[in-house]
Write a protein that holds these residues in place. Sequence first.
Motif, PDB file in Angstrom:
ATOM      1  N   PRO A   1       0.833  -1.215   0.000  1.00 37.87           N
ATOM      2  CA  PRO A   1       0.000   0.000   0.000  1.00 37.87           C
ATOM      3  C   PRO A   1       0.858   1.252   0.000  1.00 37.87           C
ATOM      4  N   GLY A   2       0.438   2.242  -0.750  1.00 40.07           N
ATOM      5  CA  GLY A   2       1.138   3.512  -0.750  1.00 40.07           C
ATOM      6  C   GLY A   2       2.414   3.490  -1.570  1.00 40.07           C
ATOM      7  N   LYS A   3       3.284   4.472  -1.268  1.00 42.29           N
ATOM      8  CA  LYS A   3       4.555   4.657  -1.991  1.00 42.29           C
ATOM      9  C   LYS A   3       5.666   4.966  -0.983  1.00 42.29           C
ATOM     10  N   PRO A   4       5.988   3.987  -0.133  1.00 40.93           N
ATOM     11  CA  PRO A   4       6.914   4.290   0.969  1.00 40.93           C
ATOM     12  C   PRO A   4       8.386   4.308   0.612  1.00 40.93           C
ATOM     13  N   ASP A   5       8.759   3.936  -0.608  1.00 39.64           N
ATOM     14  CA  ASP A   5      10.157   3.629  -0.862  1.00 39.64           C
ATOM     15  C   ASP A   5      10.619   4.217  -2.192  1.00 39.64           C
ATOM     16  N   ALA A   6      11.633   5.087  -2.146  1.00 36.80           N
ATOM     17  CA  ALA A   6      12.179   5.679  -3.371  1.00 36.80           C
ATOM     18  C   ALA A   6      13.460   5.004  -3.839  1.00 36.80           C
ATOM     19  N   TYR A   7      13.929   4.026  -3.095  1.00 36.19           N
ATOM     20  CA  TYR A   7      15.257   3.445  -3.321  1.00 36.19           C
ATOM     21  C   TYR A   7      15.401   2.766  -4.680  1.00 36.19           C
ATOM     22  N   HIS A   8      14.485   1.870  -5.044  1.00 34.34           N
ATOM     23  CA  HIS A   8      14.613   1.148  -6.315  1.00 34.34           C
ATOM     24  C   HIS A   8      14.436   2.089  -7.505  1.00 34.34           C
ATOM     25  N   ALA A   9      13.459   2.974  -7.436  1.00 37.04           N
ATOM     26  CA  ALA A   9      13.242   3.915  -8.544  1.00 37.04           C
ATOM     27  C   ALA A   9      14.434   4.856  -8.700  1.00 37.04           C
ATOM     28  N   PHE A  10      14.963   5.328  -7.576  1.00 40.44           N
ATOM     29  CA  PHE A  10      16.144   6.197  -7.620  1.00 40.44           C
ATOM     30  C   PHE A  10      17.314   5.488  -8.297  1.00 40.44           C
ATOM     31  N   ASN A  11      17.555   4.248  -7.912  1.00 39.98           N
ATOM     32  CA  ASN A  11      18.642   3.501  -8.527  1.00 39.98           C
ATOM     33  C   ASN A  11      18.417   3.305 -10.025  1.00 39.98           C
ATOM     34  N   ALA A  12      17.172   3.020 -10.407  1.00 42.36           N
ATOM     35  CA  ALA A  12      16.881   2.799 -11.826  1.00 42.36           C
ATOM     36  C   ALA A  12      17.126   4.056 -12.648  1.00 42.36           C
ATOM     37  N   LEU A  13      16.924   5.216 -12.046  1.00 46.95           N
ATOM     38  CA  LEU A  13      17.138   6.471 -12.750  1.00 46.95           C
ATOM     39  C   LEU A  13      18.611   6.882 -12.778  1.00 46.95           C
ATOM     40  N   LEU A  14      19.374   6.523 -11.746  1.00 52.68           N
ATOM     41  CA  LEU A  14      20.745   7.014 -11.617  1.00 52.68           C
ATOM     42  C   LEU A  14      21.816   6.031 -12.061  1.00 52.68           C
ATOM     43  N   LEU A  15      21.730   4.776 -11.610  1.00 51.16           N
ATOM     44  CA  LEU A  15      22.861   3.866 -11.758  1.00 51.16           C
ATOM     45  C   LEU A  15      23.265   3.582 -13.198  1.00 51.16           C
ATOM     46  N   PRO A  16      22.347   3.573 -14.175  1.00 51.71           N
ATOM     47  CA  PRO A  16      22.818   3.361 -15.551  1.00 51.71           C
ATOM     48  C   PRO A  16      23.781   4.433 -16.042  1.00 51.71           C
ATOM     49  N   SER A  17      23.842   5.581 -15.361  1.00 52.08           N
ATOM     50  CA  SER A  17      24.757   6.653 -15.749  1.00 52.08           C
ATOM     51  C   SER A  17      26.084   6.593 -15.018  1.00 52.08           C
ATOM     52  N   LEU A  18      26.255   5.622 -14.106  1.00 51.82           N
ATOM     53  CA  LEU A  18      27.465   5.521 -13.297  1.00 51.82           C
ATOM     54  C   LEU A  18      28.224   4.244 -13.644  1.00 51.82           C
ATOM     55  N   PRO A  19      29.508   4.186 -13.326  1.00 43.30           N
ATOM     56  CA  PRO A  19      30.254   2.941 -13.539  1.00 43.30           C
ATOM     57  C   PRO A  19      29.748   1.833 -12.631  1.00 43.30           C
ATOM     58  N   LEU A  20      30.056   0.589 -12.980  1.00 49.53           N
ATOM     59  CA  LEU A  20      29.645  -0.545 -12.152  1.00 49.53           C
ATOM     60  C   LEU A  20      30.405  -0.572 -10.833  1.00 49.53           C
TER      61      LEU A  20
END
Length: 398
Positions: free
Chosen positions: A370-389
Amino acid sequence: MSGPVVGRRAVLLEQLLAFAARSRVERGFGHLRRDGSVDADGGLELWVNARMTYVFSVASLLGVPGVADLARHGVEALVGPFEDRALGGWWSALDTDGRPVEDTKSCYDHAFVVLAAATAHGARVPGAEGLLGRALAVHEERFWDEPRGLCVDQWSGDWSRAEDYRGANSCMHTVEAYLVAADATGDRVWCDRALRIAEHLVDAVAREHRWRVVEHFDADWRPLPEHHRDRPADPFRPYGATPGHGLEWARLLTHLHAAHEVAGDPPPAWLLEAAAGLFDRAAADADEGRGGFPYTTDWAGEAVVDQRFHWVHCEAVLAAHALERATGEARYADLAGRWWDFTVEHFVEPDGSWLHELGPDLAPADLTWPGKPDAYHAFNALLLPSLPLAPSAAVALR
């Protein structure tokens, strides 16, 4: 916002952070409803607060206005009401008055405390260095099982009783946290321990199960394939295989491979083989007819809980991007693009917040989340492809 994220992803990232900032309450970060209001009666959960601290700590290095203060607020919550200064460790949940409501201390939660502390330390958030030292000490003393190279899952609040259950989920997030801790401290022992966890749960057990991740074990690490058959939609210990965890493990193995390369150590040859095996198994278990990935499947790949979760699709995109960079194979880039389009179309709302769950008909649902308690996975999906592994996000950005 400055940094490596550009175009539509940069806009979505700013919108996500603005939505997540609404979760700030007096003692940490609360549970957000779908409309962005805080559930005032829900209390505070450690995993949410640690994940939000991670997000805002990384975002502070992107030049996003206001998030440095949110990162400090998160660290203050973790060294304040959540921390048990008398007996050590962190409480899993607090009531609205800041008192512990569960007499347990879990590896899953503590892995996120390590992740938050290591990232905040990398972002130079005040108080993070001491927090990281205590978090690593507790994780090493209470959760790390040196003879087995795996983790104990949960203790009573006074550390007198360990639960007999052992879980791959908490171990997976420990791998993530240990990789970031290795970058933050410069101590390779954490990377070595991450590899030991992966060797058992992936190279041995998942390989034996046709690259489906076995989630549940007894205290002697014997698999429990029927665990929670009567509670298939459990948010943390569901029955069966979880394609999203196969994808998340695949991504983490590519980070582990890259961490060895950055350190000048030859990566174990099985890492990318296993990452590809996990990825291909999860992709085969996707629902090509209606799109997306089910939450869980049985051991033959048939959907058990046919809901669609945002975190699963974020990890699908991230795993595809990571494997494309690690191997150079174009098929991963093609899948990353296709899965990203599906994810943005169905999970991202007009205000830039992310729905956490869809039903099989792809309509918003709240059976499990229920709800939208967590920004962690979405944040990673938006940022990590632009960073090195490797190295991890805060070190790479700094």
